[in-house]
Design a protein around this motif. Structure first.
Motif, PDB file in Angstrom:
ATOM      1  N   THR A 267      28.775  20.182  56.128  1.00 49.15           N
ATOM      2  CA  THR A 267      29.417  19.474  54.916  1.00 49.15           C
ATOM      3  C   THR A 267      28.106  19.299  53.783  1.00 49.15           C
ATOM      4  O   THR A 267      26.900  19.099  54.181  1.00 49.15           O
ATOM      5  CB  THR A 267      29.811  17.951  55.013  1.00 49.15           C
ATOM      6  OG1 THR A 267      28.601  17.425  55.802  1.00 49.15           O
ATOM      7  CG2 THR A 267      31.161  17.952  56.055  1.00 49.15           C
ATOM      8  N   VAL A 268      28.484  19.582  52.562  1.00 50.75           N
ATOM      9  CA  VAL A 268      27.714  19.443  51.624  1.00 50.75           C
ATOM     10  C   VAL A 268      27.774  17.829  50.814  1.00 50.75           C
ATOM     11  O   VAL A 268      29.047  17.600  50.544  1.00 50.75           O
ATOM     12  CB  VAL A 268      27.832  20.437  50.311  1.00 50.75           C
ATOM     13  CG1 VAL A 268      26.963  20.305  49.193  1.00 50.75           C
ATOM     14  CG2 VAL A 268      27.754  21.714  51.001  1.00 50.75           C
TER      15      VAL A 268
ATOM     16  N   ILE B  89      34.389  12.474  56.225  1.00 50.99           N
ATOM     17  CA  ILE B  89      34.230  13.138  57.691  1.00 50.99           C
ATOM     18  C   ILE B  89      33.031  12.922  58.297  1.00 50.99           C
ATOM     19  O   ILE B  89      32.772  13.139  59.320  1.00 50.99           O
ATOM     20  CB  ILE B  89      34.927  14.359  57.912  1.00 50.99           C
ATOM     21  CG1 ILE B  89      34.535  15.376  56.825  1.00 50.99           C
ATOM     22  CG2 ILE B  89      36.362  14.552  58.313  1.00 50.99           C
ATOM     23  CD1 ILE B  89      34.719  16.749  57.461  1.00 50.99           C
TER      24      ILE B  89
ATOM     25  N   ARG C 119      36.621  14.244  44.499  1.00 46.76           N
ATOM     26  CA  ARG C 119      35.942  15.073  43.387  1.00 46.76           C
ATOM     27  C   ARG C 119      34.729  16.022  44.202  1.00 46.76           C
ATOM     28  O   ARG C 119      34.223  15.472  45.194  1.00 46.76           O
ATOM     29  CB  ARG C 119      35.288  14.292  42.279  1.00 46.76           C
ATOM     30  CG  ARG C 119      36.056  13.358  41.596  1.00 46.76           C
ATOM     31  CD  ARG C 119      35.400  12.742  40.412  1.00 46.76           C
ATOM     32  NE  ARG C 119      34.207  11.956  40.628  1.00 46.76           N
ATOM     33  CZ  ARG C 119      33.560  11.440  39.642  1.00 46.76           C
ATOM     34  NH1 ARG C 119      33.752  11.700  38.431  1.00 46.76           N
ATOM     35  NH2 ARG C 119      32.440  10.707  40.226  1.00 46.76           N
ATOM     36  N   ASN C 120      34.779  17.251  43.839  1.00 40.06           N
ATOM     37  CA  ASN C 120      33.958  18.095  44.443  1.00 40.06           C
ATOM     38  C   ASN C 120      34.087  18.437  46.211  1.00 40.06           C
ATOM     39  O   ASN C 120      33.169  18.225  46.876  1.00 40.06           O
ATOM     40  CB  ASN C 120      32.265  17.659  44.240  1.00 40.06           C
ATOM     41  CG  ASN C 120      32.331  17.521  42.633  1.00 40.06           C
ATOM     42  OD1 ASN C 120      32.528  18.432  41.907  1.00 40.06           O
ATOM     43  ND2 ASN C 120      31.924  16.412  42.213  1.00 40.06           N
ATOM     44  N   VAL C 121      35.292  18.231  46.427  1.00 41.32           N
ATOM     45  CA  VAL C 121      35.372  18.296  48.029  1.00 41.32           C
ATOM     46  C   VAL C 121      36.462  19.609  48.165  1.00 41.32           C
ATOM     47  O   VAL C 121      36.309  20.601  48.949  1.00 41.32           O
ATOM     48  CB  VAL C 121      36.329  17.144  48.327  1.00 41.32           C
ATOM     49  CG1 VAL C 121      36.669  17.291  49.876  1.00 41.32           C
ATOM     50  CG2 VAL C 121      35.509  16.054  48.192  1.00 41.32           C
TER      51      VAL C 121
ATOM     52  N   THR D 139      25.816  13.960  46.002  1.00 39.23           N
ATOM     53  CA  THR D 139      26.639  13.101  44.929  1.00 39.23           C
ATOM     54  C   THR D 139      25.738  12.246  43.943  1.00 39.23           C
ATOM     55  O   THR D 139      24.461  12.522  44.425  1.00 39.23           O
ATOM     56  CB  THR D 139      27.431  12.219  45.953  1.00 39.23           C
ATOM     57  OG1 THR D 139      28.236  11.290  45.013  1.00 39.23           O
ATOM     58  CG2 THR D 139      26.412  11.145  46.719  1.00 39.23           C
TER      59      THR D 139
ATOM     60  N   ARG E  42      28.457  10.129  38.136  1.00 43.53           N
ATOM     61  CA  ARG E  42      28.854  11.568  38.043  1.00 43.53           C
ATOM     62  C   ARG E  42      30.016  11.953  37.065  1.00 43.53           C
ATOM     63  O   ARG E  42      30.994  11.434  37.492  1.00 43.53           O
ATOM     64  CB  ARG E  42      28.914  12.159  39.677  1.00 43.53           C
ATOM     65  CG  ARG E  42      28.996  13.467  39.424  1.00 43.53           C
ATOM     66  CD  ARG E  42      29.027  14.243  40.992  1.00 43.53           C
ATOM     67  NE  ARG E  42      28.644  15.355  41.096  1.00 43.53           N
ATOM     68  CZ  ARG E  42      28.834  16.046  42.305  1.00 43.53           C
ATOM     69  NH1 ARG E  42      28.968  15.403  43.294  1.00 43.53           N
ATOM     70  NH2 ARG E  42      28.397  17.182  42.357  1.00 43.53           N
TER      71      ARG E  42
ATOM     72  N   GLY F 124      36.283  11.657  50.467  1.00 46.44           N
ATOM     73  CA  GLY F 124      35.187  12.380  50.416  1.00 46.44           C
ATOM     74  C   GLY F 124      34.072  11.674  49.711  1.00 46.44           C
ATOM     75  O   GLY F 124      33.598  12.284  48.677  1.00 46.44           O
ATOM     76  N   CYS F 125      33.681  10.753  50.081  1.00 44.19           N
ATOM     77  CA  CYS F 125      32.884   9.839  49.186  1.00 44.19           C
ATOM     78  C   CYS F 125      31.261   9.992  49.249  1.00 44.19           C
ATOM     79  O   CYS F 125      30.422   9.402  48.622  1.00 44.19           O
ATOM     80  CB  CYS F 125      33.163   8.175  49.509  1.00 44.19           C
ATOM     81  SG  CYS F 125      32.817   7.907  51.537  1.00 44.19           S
ATOM     82  N   SER F 126      30.837  10.872  50.430  1.00 41.00           N
ATOM     83  CA  SER F 126      29.552  10.965  50.630  1.00 41.00           C
ATOM     84  C   SER F 126      28.847   9.587  50.944  1.00 41.00           C
ATOM     85  O   SER F 126      29.573   8.729  51.552  1.00 41.00           O
ATOM     86  CB  SER F 126      28.839  11.786  49.449  1.00 41.00           C
ATOM     87  OG  SER F 126      27.685  12.315  50.148  1.00 41.00           O
TER      88      SER F 126
ATOM     89  N   ASN G  63      39.829  12.237  57.674  1.00 38.07           N
ATOM     90  CA  ASN G  63      39.781  13.805  57.700  1.00 38.07           C
ATOM     91  C   ASN G  63      41.013  14.187  56.630  1.00 38.07           C
ATOM     92  O   ASN G  63      42.086  13.986  57.060  1.00 38.07           O
ATOM     93  CB  ASN G  63      39.947  14.654  58.946  1.00 38.07           C
ATOM     94  CG  ASN G  63      39.904  15.969  58.911  1.00 38.07           C
ATOM     95  OD1 ASN G  63      39.852  16.570  57.762  1.00 38.07           O
ATOM     96  ND2 ASN G  63      39.674  16.227  60.221  1.00 38.07           N
ATOM     97  N   LEU G  64      40.696  14.770  55.619  1.00 45.68           N
ATOM     98  CA  LEU G  64      41.744  15.066  54.550  1.00 45.68           C
ATOM     99  C   LEU G  64      42.615  16.157  55.109  1.00 45.68           C
ATOM    100  O   LEU G  64      43.663  16.620  54.552  1.00 45.68           O
ATOM    101  CB  LEU G  64      40.831  15.523  53.218  1.00 45.68           C
ATOM    102  CG  LEU G  64      40.165  14.396  52.796  1.00 45.68           C
ATOM    103  CD1 LEU G  64      39.537  15.078  51.414  1.00 45.68           C
ATOM    104  CD2 LEU G  64      41.043  13.423  51.916  1.00 45.68           C
ATOM    105  N   LYS G  65      42.370  16.964  56.271  1.00 42.67           N
ATOM    106  CA  LYS G  65      43.043  17.800  56.861  1.00 42.67           C
ATOM    107  C   LYS G  65      44.328  17.473  57.314  1.00 42.67           C
ATOM    108  O   LYS G  65      45.310  17.961  57.695  1.00 42.67           O
ATOM    109  CB  LYS G  65      42.202  18.785  57.734  1.00 42.67           C
ATOM    110  CG  LYS G  65      42.872  19.693  58.563  1.00 42.67           C
ATOM    111  CD  LYS G  65      42.765  21.015  57.885  1.00 42.67           C
ATOM    112  CE  LYS G  65      43.810  21.930  58.703  1.00 42.67           C
ATOM    113  NZ  LYS G  65      43.935  23.298  58.237  1.00 42.67           N
TER     114      LYS G  65
END
Ligand SMILES: C[S@@+](CC[C@H](N)C(=O)[O-])C[C@H]1O[C@@H](n2cnc3c(N)ncnc32)[C@H](O)[C@@H]1O
Length: 301
Positions: free
Chosen positions: A78-79, A171, A240-242, A82, A86, A120-122, A224-226
């Motif tokens: 994962t990247v 995740i 954002r950015n996910v 953040t 932003r 996807g909040c990092s 998990n967004l999946k």
């Protein structure tokens, strides 16, 4: 000695094979531009688990015993980049127009709960940014639209009867822990102006800690967004950015799921380099002063 340090060859066929469990588990897709990153992380994991071939590693990942290793691999893939505040034009749109619209409609219905999801909040900066923006917006809204309720003292961040629930999900367990801890370095704080620091942060040794009153508005959780079962009844979703790490098929599926996770007339915010163009017709684009959001529209059937 040589065998310990030498890299095991990773063939293109193995690389393709290893992408399958990753994609199936979390939707992340590695095109040619990002396959170097994937190769590097796979090499590292293979060393850690001390297997002698990538095929054995694939067998591990797809076995019941390999669930923990798959989670660790994903954590490495994962990247998590953040920052606070932003994409300011977009946040301005959220604070000024989107919230104004939502609050007005909610007040008419006497529905006082505002639900926001940072998907996807990092490490939490996005969720806390939104919490700060909403607290300020609600205070200002209250000033212009006072309600017949006594304001308790000391003045709470959220004026009653309003309630704010922010869910921050990811995740990456490491990211979720960092968000829960809510301690940020001077470098992290760079985009936060002094007035905001004074209002919402307290100094803790060489870090800035989010004040408890703000912190308690944000709930961190693994999602998990999946998967199909995602948190529903949101007024605003920020993802954002996910999606940039997903392929088109997965992006379409996710946007459809977000549609169902939003309340009527709710808003979706995606990253600066992302768009719903060509992916969904169920949203109306709202664009103001370089800020973009997507509002759910009601479609027949
Ligand atoms: C680049 S960060 C974006 C953080 C924040 N939304 C922002 O824009 O600043 C991407 C985040 O998405 C998370 N992520 C990637 N795939 C995911 C999935 N399938 N489900 C949930 N989160 C995911 C990563 O762990 C990472 O923390």
């Amino acid at each position: 000695m040589g065998t310990l340090t030498a890299q095991i060859n990773l063939t293109e066929a193995e690389l393709k094979l290893l992408q399958t469990p990753v994609y199936q588990e979390c939707g992340m897709f590695f095109d040619e531009r990002r396959s170097h990153f994937l190769k590097d992380r796979l090499q590292r994991r293979l060393k850690v688990v001390q297997l002698d071939s990538f095929y054995s590693y694939y067998r591990l990942l797809t076995s019941r015993e390999g669930r923990a290793e798959l989670a660790l691999l994903l954590e490495n893939l994962t990247v998590n980049e953040t920052s606070f505040f932003r994409n300011k034009p977009q946040l301005e749109l959220l604070q000024k127009s989107v919230l104004e619209d939502i609050l007005r409609k909610k007040q008419e219905r006497r529905d006082w709960t505002l639900r926001v999801w940072s998907a996807g909040c990092s490490s939490g900066q996005e969720a806390y940014t939104v919490a700060m923006l909403i607290c300020d917006a609600l205070a200002y809204y209250y000033l212009r639209n006072p309600l017949p309720f006594d304001m308790p003292t000391p003045k709470p961040l959220i004026p009653p009867p309003w309630k704010l629930e922010i869910l921050a999900s990811d995740i990456s367990y490491a990211s979720l822990r960092a968000g829960q801890e809510a301690l940020y370095s001077e470098q992290h704080m760079e985009p936060v102006d002094y007035t905001t620091r004074l209002r919402y942060f307290e100094k803790k040794a060489d870090k800035y800690g989010v004040k408890p009153q703000l912190k308690e508005l944000v709930q961190f959780d693994f999602h998990n967004l999946k998967t199909e079962f995602l948190p529903r009844r949101n007024d605003i979703i920020l993802c954002r950015n996910v999606m940039i790490y997903f392929d088109e098929a997965e992006q379409k599926r996710l946007i459809d799921k977000f549609y169902n996770c939003l309340n009527l007339g709710g808003y979706l915010f995606v990253g600066h380099a992302e768009s719903l163009f060509g992916l969904s017709q169920k949203f109306k684009m709202v664009h103001e002063n370089n800020g973009t959001a997507y509002q759910r529209i009601e479609v027949a059937g």
